[in-house]
Design a protein around this motif. Sequence first.
Motif, PDB file in Angstrom:
ATOM      1  N   ALA A 174     -14.572  15.414   0.198  1.00 29.63           N
ATOM      2  CA  ALA A 174     -15.503  14.380  -0.250  1.00 29.63           C
ATOM      3  C   ALA A 174     -14.925  13.510  -1.359  1.00 29.63           C
ATOM      4  O   ALA A 174     -15.466  12.432  -1.635  1.00 29.63           O
ATOM      5  N   GLN A 175     -13.831  13.940  -2.005  1.00 22.48           N
ATOM      6  CA  GLN A 175     -13.222  13.141  -3.058  1.00 22.48           C
ATOM      7  C   GLN A 175     -12.382  11.997  -2.499  1.00 22.48           C
ATOM      8  O   GLN A 175     -12.066  11.046  -3.214  1.00 22.48           O
ATOM      9  N   PHE A 176     -12.009  12.094  -1.223  1.00 27.41           N
ATOM     10  CA  PHE A 176     -11.152  11.091  -0.614  1.00 27.41           C
ATOM     11  C   PHE A 176     -11.977   9.898  -0.134  1.00 27.41           C
ATOM     12  O   PHE A 176     -13.182  10.018   0.109  1.00 27.41           O
ATOM     13  N   PRO A 177     -11.356   8.739   0.006  1.00 24.76           N
ATOM     14  CA  PRO A 177     -12.089   7.572   0.507  1.00 24.76           C
ATOM     15  C   PRO A 177     -12.765   7.874   1.841  1.00 24.76           C
ATOM     16  O   PRO A 177     -12.236   8.642   2.655  1.00 24.76           O
ATOM     17  N   ARG A 178     -13.921   7.269   2.066  1.00 22.39           N
ATOM     18  CA  ARG A 178     -14.691   7.558   3.276  1.00 22.39           C
ATOM     19  C   ARG A 178     -13.870   7.315   4.542  1.00 22.39           C
ATOM     20  O   ARG A 178     -13.998   8.040   5.527  1.00 22.39           O
ATOM     21  N   TYR A 197      -7.443  11.313  -6.769  1.00 22.19           N
ATOM     22  CA  TYR A 197      -7.762  11.046  -8.171  1.00 22.19           C
ATOM     23  C   TYR A 197      -8.658   9.813  -8.279  1.00 22.19           C
ATOM     24  O   TYR A 197      -8.206   8.681  -8.094  1.00 22.19           O
ATOM     25  N   GLY A 198      -9.932  10.045  -8.558  1.00 22.86           N
ATOM     26  CA  GLY A 198     -10.897   8.966  -8.649  1.00 22.86           C
ATOM     27  C   GLY A 198     -10.741   8.148  -9.915  1.00 22.86           C
ATOM     28  O   GLY A 198     -10.207   8.611 -10.933  1.00 22.86           O
ATOM     29  N   VAL A 199     -11.206   6.927  -9.864  1.00 22.89           N
ATOM     30  CA  VAL A 199     -11.176   6.040 -11.020  1.00 22.89           C
ATOM     31  C   VAL A 199     -12.396   6.312 -11.896  1.00 22.89           C
ATOM     32  O   VAL A 199     -13.512   6.355 -11.398  1.00 22.89           O
ATOM     33  N   PRO A 200     -12.225   6.530 -13.187  1.00 24.11           N
ATOM     34  CA  PRO A 200     -13.376   6.798 -14.063  1.00 24.11           C
ATOM     35  C   PRO A 200     -14.251   5.569 -14.218  1.00 24.11           C
ATOM     36  O   PRO A 200     -13.790   4.429 -14.066  1.00 24.11           O
ATOM     37  N   SER A 201     -15.499   5.800 -14.534  1.00 18.99           N
ATOM     38  CA  SER A 201     -16.420   4.687 -14.753  1.00 18.99           C
ATOM     39  C   SER A 201     -16.257   4.141 -16.174  1.00 18.99           C
ATOM     40  O   SER A 201     -15.748   4.836 -17.063  1.00 18.99           O
ATOM     41  N   PRO A 202     -16.699   2.902 -16.427  1.00 23.16           N
ATOM     42  CA  PRO A 202     -16.640   2.363 -17.793  1.00 23.16           C
ATOM     43  C   PRO A 202     -17.404   3.210 -18.799  1.00 23.16           C
ATOM     44  O   PRO A 202     -17.053   3.252 -19.978  1.00 23.16           O
ATOM     45  N   SER A 224      -3.327   4.780 -13.811  1.00 20.51           N
ATOM     46  CA  SER A 224      -2.844   6.145 -13.619  1.00 20.51           C
ATOM     47  C   SER A 224      -3.360   6.736 -12.317  1.00 20.51           C
ATOM     48  O   SER A 224      -2.606   7.358 -11.550  1.00 20.51           O
ATOM     49  N   ALA A 225      -4.659   6.547 -12.033  1.00 23.79           N
ATOM     50  CA  ALA A 225      -5.232   7.076 -10.798  1.00 23.79           C
ATOM     51  C   ALA A 225      -4.587   6.430  -9.584  1.00 23.79           C
ATOM     52  O   ALA A 225      -4.242   7.104  -8.606  1.00 23.79           O
ATOM     53  N   ALA A 226      -4.409   5.102  -9.630  1.00 24.66           N
ATOM     54  CA  ALA A 226      -3.823   4.395  -8.497  1.00 24.66           C
ATOM     55  C   ALA A 226      -2.393   4.862  -8.238  1.00 24.66           C
ATOM     56  O   ALA A 226      -1.992   5.088  -7.093  1.00 24.66           O
ATOM     57  N   ALA A 227      -1.617   5.027  -9.314  1.00 25.23           N
ATOM     58  CA  ALA A 227      -0.231   5.455  -9.162  1.00 25.23           C
ATOM     59  C   ALA A 227      -0.150   6.891  -8.644  1.00 25.23           C
ATOM     60  O   ALA A 227       0.677   7.209  -7.786  1.00 25.23           O
ATOM     61  N   THR A 228      -1.017   7.761  -9.146  1.00 27.01           N
ATOM     62  CA  THR A 228      -1.007   9.157  -8.721  1.00 27.01           C
ATOM     63  C   THR A 228      -1.391   9.289  -7.255  1.00 27.01           C
ATOM     64  O   THR A 228      -0.872  10.149  -6.534  1.00 27.01           O
ATOM     65  N   ASN A 229      -2.285   8.429  -6.790  1.00 27.91           N
ATOM     66  CA  ASN A 229      -2.721   8.486  -5.392  1.00 27.91           C
ATOM     67  C   ASN A 229      -1.723   7.855  -4.428  1.00 27.91           C
ATOM     68  O   ASN A 229      -1.815   8.076  -3.217  1.00 27.91           O
ATOM     69  N   MET A 230      -0.770   7.076  -4.934  1.00 26.14           N
ATOM     70  CA  MET A 230       0.146   6.355  -4.059  1.00 26.14           C
ATOM     71  C   MET A 230       0.928   7.267  -3.113  1.00 26.14           C
ATOM     72  O   MET A 230       0.936   7.048  -1.894  1.00 26.14           O
ATOM     73  N   PRO A 231       1.590   8.325  -3.590  1.00 24.88           N
ATOM     74  CA  PRO A 231       2.304   9.198  -2.656  1.00 24.88           C
ATOM     75  C   PRO A 231       1.365   9.963  -1.734  1.00 24.88           C
ATOM     76  O   PRO A 231       1.755  10.338  -0.621  1.00 24.88           O
ATOM     77  N   ILE A 232       0.124  10.212  -2.176  1.00 25.12           N
ATOM     78  CA  ILE A 232      -0.859  10.880  -1.320  1.00 25.12           C
ATOM     79  C   ILE A 232      -1.249   9.954  -0.171  1.00 25.12           C
ATOM     80  O   ILE A 232      -1.367  10.381   0.988  1.00 25.12           O
ATOM     81  N   VAL A 237       9.413   5.934 -17.302  1.00 20.43           N
ATOM     82  CA  VAL A 237       9.451   5.580 -15.888  1.00 20.43           C
ATOM     83  C   VAL A 237       8.072   5.784 -15.282  1.00 20.43           C
ATOM     84  O   VAL A 237       7.430   6.818 -15.491  1.00 20.43           O
ATOM     85  N   GLY A 238       7.583   4.812 -14.522  1.00 23.44           N
ATOM     86  CA  GLY A 238       6.253   4.893 -13.937  1.00 23.44           C
ATOM     87  C   GLY A 238       6.162   5.923 -12.829  1.00 23.44           C
ATOM     88  O   GLY A 238       7.168   6.306 -12.215  1.00 23.44           O
ATOM     89  N   PHE A 239       4.913   6.365 -12.561  1.00 24.71           N
ATOM     90  CA  PHE A 239       4.682   7.408 -11.559  1.00 24.71           C
ATOM     91  C   PHE A 239       5.141   6.948 -10.183  1.00 24.71           C
ATOM     92  O   PHE A 239       5.708   7.728  -9.415  1.00 24.71           O
ATOM     93  N   ALA A 240       4.883   5.677  -9.846  1.00 28.78           N
ATOM     94  CA  ALA A 240       5.251   5.172  -8.523  1.00 28.78           C
ATOM     95  C   ALA A 240       6.764   5.232  -8.322  1.00 28.78           C
ATOM     96  O   ALA A 240       7.252   5.634  -7.259  1.00 28.78           O
ATOM     97  N   ASP A 241       7.517   4.830  -9.344  1.00 31.54           N
ATOM     98  CA  ASP A 241       8.975   4.883  -9.249  1.00 31.54           C
ATOM     99  C   ASP A 241       9.463   6.323  -9.100  1.00 31.54           C
ATOM    100  O   ASP A 241      10.423   6.603  -8.369  1.00 31.54           O
ATOM    101  N   LYS A 242       8.812   7.225  -9.802  1.00 33.17           N
ATOM    102  CA  LYS A 242       9.197   8.634  -9.693  1.00 33.17           C
ATOM    103  C   LYS A 242       8.914   9.174  -8.291  1.00 33.17           C
ATOM    104  O   LYS A 242       9.704   9.955  -7.744  1.00 33.17           O
TER     105      LYS A 242
END
Length: 392
Positions: A165-169, A118-123, A138-146, A59-64
Amino acid sequence: MKYLIVHDAAPGQFVHIYKHLLKTGDHDILVASRKGSTLRLPVKQVVYDLPENLAGPDVGFADKAVGLGLNLYRELKPMAISGWVPDVILSHASRGASYFLKDLFPDARMVSLFEWYYGVPSPAEVKTGAALRQKCRSAAATNMPILRDFELMDAGYVPTEFQRAQFPRGWQSRLEVLHDGVDTDLYRPASSLTLEVSGKRFRKGDEIMTYAGRGMEHTRGFMQFMAAAAKVQGIRPNLHVLIAGADRICYDGKKGPGLKARAEEEIPFDKDRTHFVGLLPEAKFVSFLQISSLHVYLTRPFVLSWSMLNAMSVGAPVLGSDTAPVREVIRDGENGRLVDMDNADALADAMDRMLGDRAGSAALGKTGRATILEKYDLKKCLKRQLELMHGQ
């Protein structure tokens, strides 16, 4: 007034607010916590959890997140129907429990505590395209409830500048930097003390180096600490090392056993002078820090632990990793020392020098306590938290 406190391990970071509300009386307090992390508290409580059909690994993080929020909604709905409506909701922006709280209680003032985005890692950090896509999802799903908490909140706060500073400006101007606070009356210096742990007795004035963490893992520099401590034990025959924490993984990723067994296998530390004391009750943890000749706190750039501030509050000299969250509090040579945690020789040398310079280290510890009193004292932090809760 009526207060609803929502935290997966309630009261969690709201513990000082909870105790204050309980002590001042005349408040109707309801605490919601997740099954498996519920404490017995002298107030009304509800327990929420994932429905069984959403608890599986597929089950995906968003559904949970939505499922968790819906479960709490269902637990609280009968109270709402009966007329119980909170004036203030305290929410820990995390896994999704708060997802539908404003739908149920639209007139309540919601104040959210944010810890991490949860930031997105670089290539460059993730070499293969498939792995990078998975990390991004994973980062996008984890940040969804936040993000949901951010949309619902009337006010929000974050413990440190580094964490904000980790959050979007676009978020940052709406997040106040406000620490949970340190109880400086409880975490205070002690001139004399005896602590008994693991069947051994230690006295303040003995040469003792301490380390504390929720787990024993890479994020908190456990292996680096053990390797450096082993080197210093070889130099200082009277040094005892006390380690508080559970042998588990909390932040490194998948939960499981910690790194203790690996350290025992790979690092030649003196087992007779290294004491794993487990997770200590708070009163004993205070004493653990008070007898310390040197407290070592290492971390990757991540959420700053209470333990470092608690150690500074009791006046213990602190050696910290030269990483952004630690630099926000410790100024090298003024109220503690900083070191590259990945440089084993530098780490061991810093430990040895601080243990050998009792007077200099004591001065750092005294200034460290002053820092906590000035910026992180519970009385000041709690006052502002209450103001935020009541719209002031």
